[in-house]
Design an enzyme around this catalytic site. Structure first.
Site, PDB file in Angstrom:
ATOM      1  N   ALA A  65       0.870  -1.236   0.054  1.00 46.20           N
ATOM      2  CA  ALA A  65      -0.028   0.071  -0.065  1.00 46.20           C
ATOM      3  C   ALA A  65       1.018   1.272   0.057  1.00 46.20           C
ATOM      4  O   ALA A  65       2.144   1.211   0.473  1.00 46.20           O
ATOM      5  CB  ALA A  65      -0.834  -0.157   1.215  1.00 46.20           C
ATOM      6  N   GLY A 109       0.444  -4.973   1.038  1.00 47.92           N
ATOM      7  CA  GLY A 109      -0.755  -4.846  -0.009  1.00 47.92           C
ATOM      8  C   GLY A 109      -0.459  -5.671  -1.150  1.00 47.92           C
ATOM      9  O   GLY A 109      -1.320  -6.278  -1.848  1.00 47.92           O
ATOM     10  N   GLU A 112      -0.630  -9.238  -0.776  1.00 48.23           N
ATOM     11  CA  GLU A 112      -2.260  -9.632  -0.137  1.00 48.23           C
ATOM     12  C   GLU A 112      -3.100  -9.472  -1.625  1.00 48.23           C
ATOM     13  O   GLU A 112      -3.900 -10.189  -1.820  1.00 48.23           O
ATOM     14  CB  GLU A 112      -2.685  -8.458   0.634  1.00 48.23           C
ATOM     15  CG  GLU A 112      -1.827  -8.776   1.858  1.00 48.23           C
ATOM     16  CD  GLU A 112      -2.251  -7.661   2.959  1.00 48.23           C
ATOM     17  OE1 GLU A 112      -1.977  -6.402   2.767  1.00 48.23           O
ATOM     18  OE2 GLU A 112      -2.494  -7.748   4.138  1.00 48.23           O
ATOM     19  N   GLU A 132       4.573  -4.984   7.116  1.00 44.68           N
ATOM     20  CA  GLU A 132       4.139  -3.845   7.745  1.00 44.68           C
ATOM     21  C   GLU A 132       4.562  -3.753   9.250  1.00 44.68           C
ATOM     22  O   GLU A 132       4.303  -2.645   9.731  1.00 44.68           O
ATOM     23  CB  GLU A 132       2.417  -4.076   7.831  1.00 44.68           C
ATOM     24  CG  GLU A 132       1.802  -4.248   6.438  1.00 44.68           C
ATOM     25  CD  GLU A 132       1.795  -5.742   5.938  1.00 44.68           C
ATOM     26  OE1 GLU A 132       2.691  -6.598   5.997  1.00 44.68           O
ATOM     27  OE2 GLU A 132       0.765  -5.590   4.915  1.00 44.68           O
TER      28      GLU A 132
HETATM   29  C1  HXC Z   1       5.210   4.288  -1.361  1.00 43.59           C
HETATM   30  C2  HXC Z   1       6.930   3.383  -2.274  1.00 43.59           C
HETATM   31  C3  HXC Z   1       6.545   1.965  -1.664  1.00 43.59           C
HETATM   32  C4  HXC Z   1       5.275   2.055  -0.707  1.00 43.59           C
HETATM   33  C5  HXC Z   1       8.553   1.788  -2.491  1.00 43.59           C
HETATM   34  N1  HXC Z   1       8.237   3.098  -2.640  1.00 43.59           N
HETATM   35  N2  HXC Z   1       7.392   1.243  -1.979  1.00 43.59           N
HETATM   36  N3  HXC Z   1       6.240   4.534  -1.948  1.00 43.59           N
HETATM   37  N4  HXC Z   1       4.682   3.285  -0.914  1.00 43.59           N
HETATM   38  N5  HXC Z   1       4.777   0.875  -0.225  1.00 43.59           N
HETATM   39  C6  HXC Z   1       8.891   4.173  -3.324  1.00 43.59           C
HETATM   40  C7  HXC Z   1      10.103   4.674  -2.599  1.00 43.59           C
HETATM   41  O1  HXC Z   1       9.706   5.576  -1.722  1.00 43.59           O
HETATM   42  C8  HXC Z   1      10.895   5.103  -3.823  1.00 43.59           C
HETATM   43  O2  HXC Z   1      10.420   6.493  -4.195  1.00 43.59           O
HETATM   44  C9  HXC Z   1      10.677   4.268  -5.082  1.00 43.59           C
HETATM   45  O3  HXC Z   1       9.300   3.582  -4.604  1.00 43.59           O
HETATM   46  C10 HXC Z   1      11.639   3.296  -5.206  1.00 43.59           C
HETATM   47  O4  HXC Z   1      11.932   2.443  -3.730  1.00 43.59           O
HETATM   48  P1  HXC Z   1      13.264   2.449  -3.264  1.00 43.59           P
HETATM   49  O5  HXC Z   1      13.018   2.020  -1.862  1.00 43.59           O
HETATM   50  O6  HXC Z   1      14.126   3.352  -3.282  1.00 43.59           O
HETATM   51  O7  HXC Z   1      13.939   1.139  -4.010  1.00 43.59           O
HETATM   52  P2  HXC Z   1      14.818  -0.442  -3.246  1.00 43.59           P
HETATM   53  O8  HXC Z   1      16.071   0.407  -2.566  1.00 43.59           O
HETATM   54  O9  HXC Z   1      15.084  -1.105  -4.571  1.00 43.59           O
HETATM   55  O10 HXC Z   1      13.901  -0.974  -2.177  1.00 43.59           O
HETATM   56  C11 HXC Z   1      12.566  -1.637  -2.699  1.00 43.59           C
HETATM   57  C12 HXC Z   1      11.836  -2.079  -1.398  1.00 43.59           C
HETATM   58  C13 HXC Z   1      11.745  -0.901  -0.761  1.00 43.59           C
HETATM   59  C14 HXC Z   1      12.781  -3.093  -0.641  1.00 43.59           C
HETATM   60  C15 HXC Z   1      10.454  -2.999  -2.014  1.00 43.59           C
HETATM   61  O11 HXC Z   1      10.940   0.310  -1.499  1.00 43.59           O
HETATM   62  C16 HXC Z   1      10.487  -1.162   0.262  1.00 43.59           C
HETATM   63  O12 HXC Z   1      11.037  -1.758   1.512  1.00 43.59           O
HETATM   64  N6  HXC Z   1       9.366  -0.558   0.294  1.00 43.59           N
HETATM   65  C17 HXC Z   1       8.385  -0.669   1.242  1.00 43.59           C
HETATM   66  C18 HXC Z   1       7.954  -2.245   1.399  1.00 43.59           C
HETATM   67  C19 HXC Z   1       6.622  -2.049   2.499  1.00 43.59           C
HETATM   68  O13 HXC Z   1       6.792  -1.696   3.667  1.00 43.59           O
HETATM   69  N7  HXC Z   1       5.367  -2.353   2.165  1.00 43.59           N
HETATM   70  C20 HXC Z   1       4.246  -2.491   2.882  1.00 43.59           C
HETATM   71  C21 HXC Z   1       3.620  -1.482   3.022  1.00 43.59           C
HETATM   72  S1  HXC Z   1       2.167  -1.055   4.146  1.00 43.59           S
HETATM   73  P3  HXC Z   1      11.540   7.640  -4.133  1.00 43.59           P
HETATM   74  O14 HXC Z   1      10.583   8.990  -4.519  1.00 43.59           O
HETATM   75  O15 HXC Z   1      12.086   7.877  -3.012  1.00 43.59           O
HETATM   76  O16 HXC Z   1      12.395   7.440  -5.383  1.00 43.59           O
HETATM   77  C22 HXC Z   1       1.231  -2.091   3.455  1.00 43.59           C
HETATM   78  C23 HXC Z   1       0.005  -2.137   4.356  1.00 43.59           C
HETATM   79  C24 HXC Z   1      -1.039  -3.089   3.761  1.00 43.59           C
HETATM   80  O17 HXC Z   1       1.319  -2.689   2.439  1.00 43.59           O
HETATM   81  C25 HXC Z   1      -2.363  -3.068   4.443  1.00 43.59           C
HETATM   82  C26 HXC Z   1      -3.530  -3.204   3.690  1.00 43.59           C
HETATM   83  C27 HXC Z   1      -3.343  -3.115   2.259  1.00 43.59           C
END
Ligand code: HXC
Length: 258
Positions: A65, A109, A112, A132
């Site tokens: 998400a 998400g 999911e 998360e």
């Molecule tokens: C918003 C995101 C994002 C996310 C990545 N980006 N994941 N933006 N929401 N979930 C953006 C980053 O901010 C970045 O933007 C660009 O995408 C590239 O990501 P990087 O982090 O620079 O890439 P990398 O170093 O290759 O790392 C990849 C990654 C990391 C390991 C996937 O991005 C990451 O940990 N993302 C978050 C994963 C996460 O926690 N997901 C769960 C979300 S909560 P900029 O502008 O900086 O270039 C969730 C709740 C679910 O899903 C509840 C119900 C749906």
């Protein structure tokens, strides 16, 4: 319909929906989720579509998400809007088969949404996770529920509590994905599977999907009863007559969804 955050193509009765927010690794913001649900519903209603594939990019199916969008939300906001309930309900209500073709990250998400599809074909680059907990929240669209049914309590707890990622090989071993293929062949393999499904009677494919999905909701005796009743009802269709006649006559069946 024209979409901003997804691409949709229909070819040979297969609808390919590609998540397309590369700047955010396909993070699921409200615009994307609204468009995804609308595209799935459009495909479900279209006479031209018999199977759906949902995919992302080489780097990410979806990295979760959209954290930027969620970061300022309060409890009152998410409770009042019932955040993500609508997405879950609308995707779960799609009656045609949906294959998730996953390469790269399928996190939070993203994992999911992949699990809401009927089965997952993974590229050897796929990484699944429910991270998360690192954000001070828990899974909100099935990561504590569907994942546990796929992989069992121990692995689900591991994923949800440590936030670690599972690679494709582990995901296949654990039963989260149905097969792993080389990344370059992901879309070919998913399309071949979708075309195989598209050749069947759509009526029968929809009934099979419904029956398998009931196994999540019912005790075994009730699930068996549901299956038997649906199985019996197939004998009222022309496609049952055609399928069995074609076998006996050693020819390909020509299903008409009747
Ligand atoms: C918003 C995101 C994002 C996310 C990545 N980006 N994941 N933006 N929401 N979930 C953006 C980053 O901010 C970045 O933007 C660009 O995408 C590239 O990501 P990087 O982090 O620079 O890439 P990398 O170093 O290759 O790392 C990849 C990654 C990391 C390991 C996937 O991005 C990451 O940990 N993302 C978050 C994963 C996460 O926690 N997901 C769960 C979300 S909560 P900029 O502008 O900086 O270039 C969730 C709740 C679910 O899903 C509840 C119900 C749906």
């Amino acid at each position: 319909m024209a979409y901003e955050t997804i691409n949709v193509e229909v070819q040979d009765h297969v609808c390919l929906i590609k998540l397309n927010r590369p700047e955010a690794l396909n993070a699921l913001n409200s615009e994307l989720l609204t468009e995804l649900c609308a595209a799935l519903e459009e495909a479900d209603a279209s006479d031209k579509v018999r199977c759906i594939i949902l995919t992302g990019s080489e780097k990410a199916f979806a990295a979760g998400a959209d954290i930027k969008e969620m970061s300022e939300m309060s409890f009152v906001d998410v409770f009042t809007n019932n955040l993500f309930a609508d997405t879950n309900d609308r995707i779960a209500a799609i009656r045609k088969p949906i294959i998730a073709a996953v390469a790269g990250y399928a996190l939070g998400g993203g994992c999911e949404v992949a699990m809401m599809c009927d089965f997952i074909i993974a590229a050897d680059t796929a990484k699944f996770g429910q991270p998360e907990i690192n954000l001070g929240v828990i899974a909100g669209m099935g990561g504590s529920q569907r994942l546990t049914r796929f992989v069992g309590k121990s692995k689900s707890m591991d994923m949800n509590l440590t936030g670690r990622f599972m690679n494709a090989e582990e995901a296949e071993r654990a039963g989260l994905v149905s097969r792993v293929v080389p990344a370059k062949k992901l879309l070919d393999e998913a399309t071949a599977a979708a075309q195989k499904i598209a050749e069947k009677s759509l009526l029968t494919a929809m009934a099979a999907k419904e029956a398998v999905n009931r196994s999540y909701e019912l005790p075994l005796s009730e699930g068996m009863l549901f299956e038997r009743r649906v199985f019996h009802s197939m004998f009222a269709t022309e496609d049952q007559k055609e399928g069995m006649a074609a076998f006996l006559e050693k020819r390909e069946a020509q299903f008409r969804d009747k």
